[in-house]
Design an enzyme around this catalytic site. Sequence first.
Site: not given
Ligand code: HEM
Length: 346
Positions: A68, A72
Amino acid sequence: MASLSLALVFLLVSSSFLVLDAQSSPPLVKGMSFTFYRSSCPDLEKIVTDYLRTVFRKDIGQAAALLRIHFHDCFVQGCDGSVLLDGSASGPSEKAAPPNLTLRPEAFVTINALRELVQKKCGRIVSCSDIVALAARDAVALSGGPNYRVPLGRRDGLTFATRDVTLSSLPGPNETTPALIAALSRINLNVIDLVALSGGHTIGISHCTSFEDRLYPTQDTTMDQTFSKNLKVTCPKKNSSNTTPLDIRSPNKFDNKYYVDLMNRQGLFTSDQDLYSNKTTRPIVTKFAINETAFFEQFAWSMVKMGQLSVLTGTQGEIRANCSARNSARSALWSVVDDEGEAAAF
Ligand code: HEM
Ligand SMILES: *[C@@H]1O[C@H](CO)[C@@H](O)[C@H](O)[C@H]1NC(C)=O
Ligand SMILES: *[C@@H]1O[C@H](CO)[C@@H](O)[C@H](O)[C@H]1NC(C)=O
Ligand SMILES: *[C@@H]1O[C@H](CO)[C@@H](O)[C@H](O)[C@H]1NC(C)=O
Ligand SMILES: *[C@@H]1O[C@H](CO)[C@@H](O)[C@H](O)[C@H]1NC(C)=O
Ligand SMILES: *[C@@H]1O[C@H](CO)[C@@H](O)[C@H](O)[C@H]1NC(C)=O
Ligand SMILES: CC(=O)N[C@H]1CO[C@H](CO)[C@@H](O)[C@@H]1O
């Protein structure tokens, strides 16, 4: 009948998208190369992979956190390591912006530990942004996902992204497919990239606050009933600080189960579930749910694209000695933007 039409959709989908062979990759940006550190730091990738293997053995959650961070970094003013910079407490850095609050602190510690290991072996040669890109690849590969070659040669940025730039560059979890498509097209990522990269949500966790609008005050009817009932147990009211896995079928394994979740209306965010609700993206979701190889190949391809968004190369930027701080923090950041014209590319 259902399986017949499914097969038909699948046939149409698979014939209309690019078939990727394992060796091919998207075009490399000028200044980037797969062999960038071949002579200056030949052990780089082994150092990173070996260290992360020990980290993930203790805490597999760091794999999701590192993936993530790379996302970002790249979406906000390009993959320039700016997400790693510590702002002053009141500072306007990426880290201080609201989405930062759910990036895991341990993962920043890991990046700085890698920085030190690599620097000890090779000197100040490898950028923090390259280390982040390699860490994201290893996070995927060591969790069961595809292994792919990472183009290297990024330089580290000199400037923070402001809170407002950070907010407007990262799509929100409440957004629908048309908005997501529009946001990604601004940075030259297409519909297939959107569906494939969203598959990053096959690992990791979310806080209740990121999806509570789908539960309260009224329940989003596109969500599976049992799934939402269980989510309400985890998140008993608004503003709960609890967390839940993004992929209920296999929370820590990088596989294609995220797409199976979506087909069962068990996507956690609107931004996830709408990829299946919307007719434009549904066939791609279905294809990835049926064929994990197709997902893995596309994910690797799209990650290489994402990993080159507005990169600094050549003599731009710098190679940071400390990933959390610019080499020379003497001049105020904002005068640097004006004086050196180093404000990044978006
Ligand atoms: C398409 C738009 C995307 C949105 C709207 C989005 C949104 C989010 C949100 C809201 C969270 C949870 C944050 C929390 O409440 O802790 C999250 C977690 C995560 N996102 Fe996305 N994301 C997007 C795209 C991506 C992309 C492109 C990747 C990587 C290729 C990604 C990888 C992750 C991962 C691995 C987590 C888990 C992080 C953790 O466990 O610490 N996301 N994302
Ligand atoms: C998503 O949430 C943000 C912040 O709460 C809000 O400003 C925005 O209008 C919402 N977007 C949609 C499409 O609901
Ligand atoms: C699905 O997405 C496409 C492409 O953005 C858009 O044109 C269409 O209106 C969306 N469909 C619905 C029902 O929102
Ligand atoms: C949500 O909870 C946090 C503490 O967990 C608190 O600081 C914040 O003010 C709360 N927000 C609302 C809108 O209740
Ligand atoms: C799955 O996708 C891969 C890669 O695109 C393709 O080579 C393979 O033929 C597909 N498998 C099936 C059963 O369609
Ligand atoms: C790296 O920079 C951060 C932020 O300025 C600072 O807090 C930290 O002590 C530095 N680490 C080292 C090893 O110098
Ligand atoms: C200013 C600020 O809040 N920065 C934080 C951003 O997130 C990282 C990781 O969670 C923290 O270490 C920073 O302090």
